[in-house]
Write an enzyme that holds these catalytic residues in place. Structure first.
Site, PDB file in Angstrom:
ATOM      1  CG  HIS A 126      -1.957   1.027   1.250  1.00 35.72           C
ATOM      2  ND1 HIS A 126      -3.116   0.921   1.986  1.00 35.72           N
ATOM      3  CD2 HIS A 126      -2.034   2.250   0.639  1.00 35.72           C
ATOM      4  CE1 HIS A 126      -3.845   2.012   1.834  1.00 35.72           C
ATOM      5  NE2 HIS A 126      -3.196   2.834   1.011  1.00 35.72           N
TER       6      HIS A 126
ATOM      7  CG  HIS B 121      -1.187   6.391  -2.156  1.00 32.33           C
ATOM      8  ND1 HIS B 121      -2.263   6.050  -2.949  1.00 32.33           N
ATOM      9  CD2 HIS B 121      -1.511   6.012  -0.898  1.00 32.33           C
ATOM     10  CE1 HIS B 121      -3.197   5.489  -2.197  1.00 32.33           C
ATOM     11  NE2 HIS B 121      -2.767   5.448  -0.955  1.00 32.33           N
TER      12      HIS B 121
ATOM     13  CG  ASP C 152      -1.819   5.347   3.242  1.00 27.74           C
ATOM     14  OD1 ASP C 152      -2.000   5.335   2.014  1.00 27.74           O
ATOM     15  OD2 ASP C 152      -2.585   5.932   4.031  1.00 27.74           O
TER      16      ASP C 152
ATOM     17  N   GLY D 257      -2.355  10.299   3.866  1.00 29.55           N
ATOM     18  CA  GLY D 257      -1.283   9.339   3.676  1.00 29.55           C
ATOM     19  C   GLY D 257      -0.159   9.617   4.654  1.00 29.55           C
TER      20      GLY D 257
END
Length: 384
Positions: free
Chosen positions: A60, A62, A271, A307
């Site tokens: 996970h 980004h 994240d 995040g």
């Protein structure tokens, strides 16, 4: 890069294996793989006083290094990948954020090429099928119910590289979407959800197997309305993601998850967004503006956490030195468990002969000193 280790023996370190920690152990690398024995004339690297653990697996993420997986060019995505490799993440899934369906299908096409090239391990669609009540750093205007037809459209756009979808499974179409994903071997993750305990149990029974960043973007644990947290922690079929950056979770919440779920059901994730490994400043997370200050990312409008700026070497260090989680349990959570979930444990996630030579070298204080991926030093422990 310091060059390929064609035949190298890493000797003298504490080596963490699936069966336990070996004192004064050794790992033999030949070409891109770990092998059972050293070839004649193999180079020996003395790592006495260090730890050797499997390369980290982040399911996970980004972005990082100033680059976004959600909106960046191919070169920018590669910059983000390199940034996380330098922090020990040798296997990485690219996560998207909520956007228009056409935009998400375009991103799937871009990211799937990088999966096919071996740079990424897959794609995770986080949004748009999530609850407006628990949207976090997602644009509410772009949220939608989890329509199985649209889930299938994104799966098709990813050309077999979709690994996970985060869904608010209590929304109309949620259970049907979970069943569709399960039928196609794609992880259905419960997250950004306002589900009750009973609705969460229904989703798990339908095939959901992951809790997206447990505790965050879901109702808190209540004694009369236990909500999704209790259901996710108690079910042996579910792996719970945890963001161990000191901001997203209180140490007691992390301890509760490890105690109740067990290390075999925890996956440490980042994240991460663009600022990971890069620094404070203004960023974009999808269509939303983010301000990063003192390493904490928050939306400019609304101040929600957006995040993290975490890298997995920091998560590992914190888990061992602050949270006092046993090293073997942290290795399971940061390497083996996510590798199994992603279906790549036959290649990565542990230090065993036949697997890719993906490993991390840590000093006695658990500070990262070396990273090898497929037999190539990303960071040479002799050079730094």
């Amino acid at each position: 890069m310091a060059g390929r280790a064609d035949s190298t023996v890493l000797a003298g370190a504490r080596v963490v294996l699936p069966t336990g920690t070996v004192e004064d152990g050794r790992v033999v690398v030949e070409g891109t793989r770990i092998v059972g024995g050293a070839a004649e004339g193999a180079r020996t690297l003395d790592l006495s006083g260090h730890w050797v653990v499997p390369g980290f697996v982040d399911m996970h993420n980004h972005g990082g290094g100033g680059a976004s997986f959600t909106s960046g060019t191919v070169d920018e995505v590669l910059t983000g990948i390199r940034t996380h490799r330098e922090h020990g993440t040798t296997t990485l899934v690219a996560s998207t954020v909520t956007g228009e369906m056409d935009f998400l299908t375009q991103r799937a096409a871009v990211l799937s090429e990088l999966v096919e090239q071996g740079d990424l391990a897959g794609i995770h669609f986080e949004g748009p099928f999530i609850s407006p009540c628990r949207k976090g750093a997602h644009s509410e205007d772009l949220l939608r119910h989890p329509d199985p037809a649209e889930v299938r459209k994104l799966m098709d756009a990813a050309r077999g590289t979709a690994k996970m979808f985060t869904l608010a499974t209590e929304l109309p179409g949620g259970i049907e979407s979970v069943r569709l994903l399960a039928e196609h071997g794609v992880i259905a993750a419960i997250g950004h959800t306002d589900a009750t305990y009973e609705q969460t149990v229904e989703a798990i029974d339908a095939g959901a197997t992951v809790a997206t960043h447990l505790y965050n973007a879901m109702p808190g644990l209540g004694h009369r309305a236990p909500g999704p947290i209790a259901a996710l922690l108690e079910d042996e079929r579910v792996t719970v993601e945890l963001i161990n950056d000191g901001t997203h979770l209180h140490p007691a919440a992390l301890e509760l998850a490890y105690h109740h779920a067990g290390a075999h059901r925890v996956a440490l994730i980042t994240d991460a967004m663009d600022a990971a490994g890069f620094g404070d400043g203004r960023y974009q997370l999808g269509p939303l503006a983010v301000e990063v200050k003192d390493g904490v990312a928050r939306l400019v409008e609304g101040n929600s956490i957006a995040g993290s700026t975490l890298t997995l070497d920091t998560a590992f260090h914190r888990a061992v030195t602050i949270d006092r989680i046993p090293v073997g349990d942290v290795v399971r959570s940061i390497s083996a468990n996510p590798a199994r979930l992603l279906g790549v444990y036959d290649r990565v996630g542990s230090l065993e002969p036949g697997k890719d030579a993906d490993l991390v070298v840590l000093d006695a204080e658990f500070t990262l000193k070396g990273v090898m991926r497929k037999g190539e030093w990303i960071i040479d422990p002799q050079i730094g």
